[in-house]
Design an enzyme around this catalytic site. Structure first.
Site, PDB file in Angstrom:
ATOM      1  N   LYS A 129       0.798  -1.229  -0.216  1.00  0.00           N
ATOM      2  CA  LYS A 129      -0.054   0.010   0.029  1.00  0.00           C
ATOM      3  C   LYS A 129       0.911   1.170  -0.050  1.00  0.00           C
ATOM      4  O   LYS A 129       1.918   1.236   0.477  1.00  0.00           O
ATOM      5  CB  LYS A 129      -0.808  -0.197   1.184  1.00  0.00           C
ATOM      6  CG  LYS A 129      -1.702   1.176   1.418  1.00  0.00           C
ATOM      7  CD  LYS A 129      -2.900   1.593   0.475  1.00  0.00           C
ATOM      8  CE  LYS A 129      -3.306   2.657   0.621  1.00  0.00           C
ATOM      9  NZ  LYS A 129      -4.255   3.116  -0.699  1.00  0.00           N
ATOM     10  N   GLY A 130       0.540   2.362  -0.829  1.00  0.00           N
ATOM     11  CA  GLY A 130       1.160   3.422  -0.826  1.00  0.00           C
ATOM     12  C   GLY A 130       1.499   4.240   0.767  1.00  0.00           C
ATOM     13  O   GLY A 130       0.676   3.993   1.363  1.00  0.00           O
ATOM     14  N   CYS A 161      -1.404   9.548  -7.901  1.00  0.00           N
ATOM     15  CA  CYS A 161      -2.715   9.290  -7.166  1.00  0.00           C
ATOM     16  C   CYS A 161      -3.699  10.313  -7.234  1.00  0.00           C
ATOM     17  O   CYS A 161      -3.466  11.608  -7.038  1.00  0.00           O
ATOM     18  CB  CYS A 161      -2.321   9.299  -5.800  1.00  0.00           C
ATOM     19  SG  CYS A 161      -3.827   8.822  -4.677  1.00  0.00           S
ATOM     20  N   LYS A 207       5.323   5.016 -11.273  1.00  0.00           N
ATOM     21  CA  LYS A 207       4.044   4.603 -11.777  1.00  0.00           C
ATOM     22  C   LYS A 207       3.255   5.828 -12.477  1.00  0.00           C
ATOM     23  O   LYS A 207       3.262   6.956 -11.712  1.00  0.00           O
ATOM     24  CB  LYS A 207       3.320   4.207 -10.412  1.00  0.00           C
ATOM     25  CG  LYS A 207       2.187   3.563 -10.817  1.00  0.00           C
ATOM     26  CD  LYS A 207       1.534   2.796  -9.725  1.00  0.00           C
ATOM     27  CE  LYS A 207       0.014   2.312  -9.980  1.00  0.00           C
ATOM     28  NZ  LYS A 207      -0.501   1.396  -8.626  1.00  0.00           N
ATOM     29  N   ASN A 258      -2.056   3.631 -13.198  1.00  0.00           N
ATOM     30  CA  ASN A 258      -2.852   4.006 -12.165  1.00  0.00           C
ATOM     31  C   ASN A 258      -4.460   4.331 -12.270  1.00  0.00           C
ATOM     32  O   ASN A 258      -4.665   3.856 -13.663  1.00  0.00           O
ATOM     33  CB  ASN A 258      -2.302   5.228 -11.344  1.00  0.00           C
ATOM     34  CG  ASN A 258      -2.646   5.404  -9.846  1.00  0.00           C
ATOM     35  OD1 ASN A 258      -3.626   4.885  -9.308  1.00  0.00           O
ATOM     36  ND2 ASN A 258      -1.575   5.542  -8.926  1.00  0.00           N
ATOM     37  N   GLY A 307      -6.903  -3.671 -14.609  1.00  0.00           N
ATOM     38  CA  GLY A 307      -8.238  -4.737 -14.995  1.00  0.00           C
ATOM     39  C   GLY A 307      -7.895  -6.001 -15.259  1.00  0.00           C
ATOM     40  O   GLY A 307      -8.674  -6.671 -15.735  1.00  0.00           O
ATOM     41  N   THR A 320      -7.770  -4.684  -8.329  1.00  0.00           N
ATOM     42  CA  THR A 320      -8.895  -4.806  -8.269  1.00  0.00           C
ATOM     43  C   THR A 320      -9.375  -6.253  -7.971  1.00  0.00           C
ATOM     44  O   THR A 320     -10.315  -6.759  -7.203  1.00  0.00           O
ATOM     45  CB  THR A 320      -9.799  -3.930  -8.952  1.00  0.00           C
ATOM     46  OG1 THR A 320      -9.457  -2.661  -8.980  1.00  0.00           O
ATOM     47  CG2 THR A 320     -11.480  -4.008  -8.644  1.00  0.00           C
TER      48      THR A 320
END
Ligand SMILES: Cc1cc2nc3c(=O)[nH]c(=O)nc-3n(C[C@H](O)[C@H](O)[C@H](O)COP(=O)(O)OP(=O)(O)OC[C@H]3O[C@@H](n4cnc5c(N)ncnc54)[C@H](O)[C@@H]3O)c2cc1C
Ligand SMILES: Cc1cc2nc3c(=O)[nH]c(=O)nc-3n(C[C@H](O)[C@H](O)[C@H](O)COP(=O)(O)O)c2cc1C
Lengths: 310, 255
Positions: free
Chosen positions: A51-52, A135, A170, A197, A249, A271
């Site tokens: 996680k960031g 982000c 990223k 992202n 995706g 996801t």
């Protein structure tokens, strides 16, 4: 199960980063990895991207943070995290027990902050840092770095100067020309690029007539964004020489193969971990079977086969 | 505690009211290990619509048979799909997730509104204490199947309806102060819409009786990874899916 023969075909090197399989996890969708230990043998995935992480702890955004949209989700978590010190003290020792690579996704409000984070994370147990310059869910920094070539280059230089680890940048899809930014971060010294992202989007509740998400707008992810991600990997692969970690995706091994063909050297599952928490591991089995059936000795032979010059 | 991802088999389902149904699912791993207050997330297909798994409280278990119950209100995509499932159909189950209720007290009062009564139904069936009463908050008399469900698991059932078509007219907060005075309860357990839980907590806390609440927040992963369902606790951030969904009232500050 992936046997030794399959493993041989799956191993890759992304810049300095040797991975057992070409599959990692997309930051923010796999926690610190430990949350998934009941479903995934963490020793059997290429790398865990955590996680960031920011210098100071962040509480994240108020209100509803995730909402489902057609074949996707919008999120505005807003980089909630306990801060780099807690990560180093409490989480990293646990991750070190696994025989895998650890990629730490970092976020700063300024180029200096990225530099400072990079220096603090230049420690045993961390294998690479991923600079999140994309982000969409934070007021300062975030996306602003990812949409300007000069700002993106400054962030990369600041981090590059203060770490011995592999530096992955990223990229944000929320730009007119993704190849410009890709070239800028390559020139600034990034070892690899990851993309994409999330795409900025929003949803309105027709009954309350208000935006659903607490932060009004959020980042779209999931199968809905996959064609955009494949296209961007394909474009960036033609613009730079450094390796690409493709994501957006991916929910099956077939989806992953598309990214390799578009020019990615490795992929990340995001996801889709929420649908099937085993996927980061099981997807490698499908990739290996595809390689065997189609007589490819190594995943690397697949990279970029769909590009125009191939 | 180990979590499982399994394909369960529908053993049957039926309507309890025009929009609430009960479903029995065979999944021995879940049935054997779930505790009252824990939940599962489900997915009815392998497609990307609906994408996310949906959370439901475990409403009861038959440990010998290896099955468990869900009581659900039909509100949207997944619950509409659940409604169409037939005996023998398969359904993907992830669980048991989160932490259940503290069950170390003697006399309990359970307070639930709507499908918030589902996890309390499991708690009533598996409460080791001396006596359990239940205060049922329903919209109309159509939802009073709850009384039947709780009849053999509780000493007393007290009902309120918004429209006064059954039991006491009003909300669960109407009879609550009296009940607390006479009931000699050692713990209160509440699950339902947030405004109802807040109102209950406001009444219970001054009495000093310990109170547990079960929170509902929109969840992405159910495993503590995506940080969709976090809220503020005392001196720390908590995740409803992992640290909850059951909390002590006062343990979480903004919810
Ligand atoms: C820990 C927990 C336990 C739950 N237990 C039960 C239960 O036992 N029985 C029951 O009927 N319901 C329960 N719910 C609520 C249930 O998860 C939602 O009703 C369900 O997700 C709706 O899915 P859907 O696809 O049918 O609706 P959708 O089409 O997704 O949406 C319909 C409506 O439901 C809301 N909704 C969707 N997902 C959630 C969610 N994760 N949390 C809250 N609201 C949501 C949406 O905002 C929308 O207003 C619980 C929720 C949580 C967090
Ligand atoms: C809930 C959530 C949280 C995320 N958090 C981060 C983050 O902290 N840092 C980051 O670089 N990307 C973050 N992302 C973006 C993902 O890493 C990934 O780039 C994006 O979701 C596209 O991949 P996917 O469609 O497979 O999810 C997040 C995505 C989601 C859904």
């Amino acid at each position: 199960m992936v046997n030794a023969e399959m493993m041989k075909r799956l191993s890759v090197k992304v810049a300095g980063l040797s991975m057992k399989t070409p599959v990692t996890t997309a930051s923010g969708t796999f926690g610190f990895g430990l949350e998934f230990a009941d479903f995934v043998d963490l020793n059997q995935i290429g790398a865990i991207t955590v996680k960031g992480t920011t210098l100071k702890p962040r509480p994240g955004n108020q209100g509803q943070r995730i909402v489902e949209t057609p074949s996707g989700i919008l999120n505005c978590v807003g980089l909630e995290n306990p801060g780099v010190e807690v990560f180093l003290k409490e989480t990293l020792p646990k991750l070190k027990q696994y025989d895998t690579r650890v990629i730490v996704n970092i976020d700063g409000d300024s180029a200096d902050e990225y530099g400072e984070l990079a220096a603090m994370l230049d420690v045993d147990g961390v294998d690479a840092i991923e600079l999140n310059i994309s982000c969409p869910n934070v007021a300062q920094g975030g996306l602003a770095f990812g949409t300007s070539c000069t700002a993106a280059a400054e962030v990369v230089k600041a981090a590059r100067a203060r770490t011995h680890k592999t530096v992955i940048t990223k990229l944000s899809p929320n730009v007119t020309d993704i190849t410009e930014i890709a070239r800028a971060v390559e020139a600034a010294g990034s070892d690899a690029i990851s993309l994409i992202n999330t795409l900025v989007g929003m949803k309105i509740d027709i009954h309350t007539r208000r935006p659903v998400l607490g932060n009004t707008m959020g980042g779209l992810s999931g199968p809905a964004v996959r064609p955009v991600a494949v296209r961007m990997v394909y474009q960036v692969a033609q613009a730079v020489r450094i390796p690409i970690i493709g994501m957006g995706g991916i929910a099956s091994w077939e989806d992953a193969i598309e990214f390799f063909l578009a020019g990615a050297s490795a992929v990340a599952v995001g996801t889709a971990n929420f649908q099937d928490p085993r996927l980061a591991q099981t997807i490698s089995e499908g990739i290996a079977s595809y390689l065997i059936e189609n007589h490819f000795d190594s995943i690397q032979d697949l990279v970029g086969l769909a590009l125009p010059d191939r | 505690m180990t979590k499982y991802l399994v394909d369960g088999t529908i053993l049957g389902q039926r309507s309890l009211s025009p929009d609430i149904r009960v479903m029995e699912i065979k999944a021995p791993e879940i049935a054997k290990t779930a505790e009252p207050g824990q939940f599962v997330t489900i997915k009815t297909n392998h497609l990307s619509v609906p994408l996310l798994r949906r959370p439901f409280g475990v409403a009861g278990v038959d440990r010998e048979k290896g099955s468990f119950l869900l009581i659900y209100r039909v509100v949207g995509e997944t619950t509409h799909l659940m409604e169409t499932l037939k005996e023998g159909d398969s359904i993907s189950i992830l669980g048991p997730l989160g932490h259940g209720f503290d069950r170390t007290h003697k006399n309990a009062l359970l307070i639930g509104g709507g499908v918030g009564l589902a996890p309390l139904h499991f708690l009533a069936a598996d409460y080791p204490g001396a006596q359990v009463d239940v205060l049922i908050g329903a919209r109309t008399a159509k939802e009073l199947f709850w009384t039947e469900l709780f009849r053999d698991k509780t000493r007393r059932q007290i009902e309120t309806t918004d429209d006064g078509t059954w039991g006491i007219k009003g909300m669960v907060t109407t009879p609550l102060p009296e009940l607390l005075k006479e009931g000699q309860y050692d713990c209160v357990y509440v699950c339902g819409p947030s405004p109802m839980m807040r109102a209950v907590v406001d009444i219970v806390r001054p009495t000093g009786i310990p109170c547990q609440i079960s929170l509902e927040k929109y969840m992405g992963c159910g495993l503590g990874a995506c940080l969709s369902c976090t809220c503020s606790g005392i001196g720390r951030r908590v995740k409803v899916c992992k640290d909850g969904p059951v909390f002590w009232a006062g343990e979480v500050t903004a919810w």
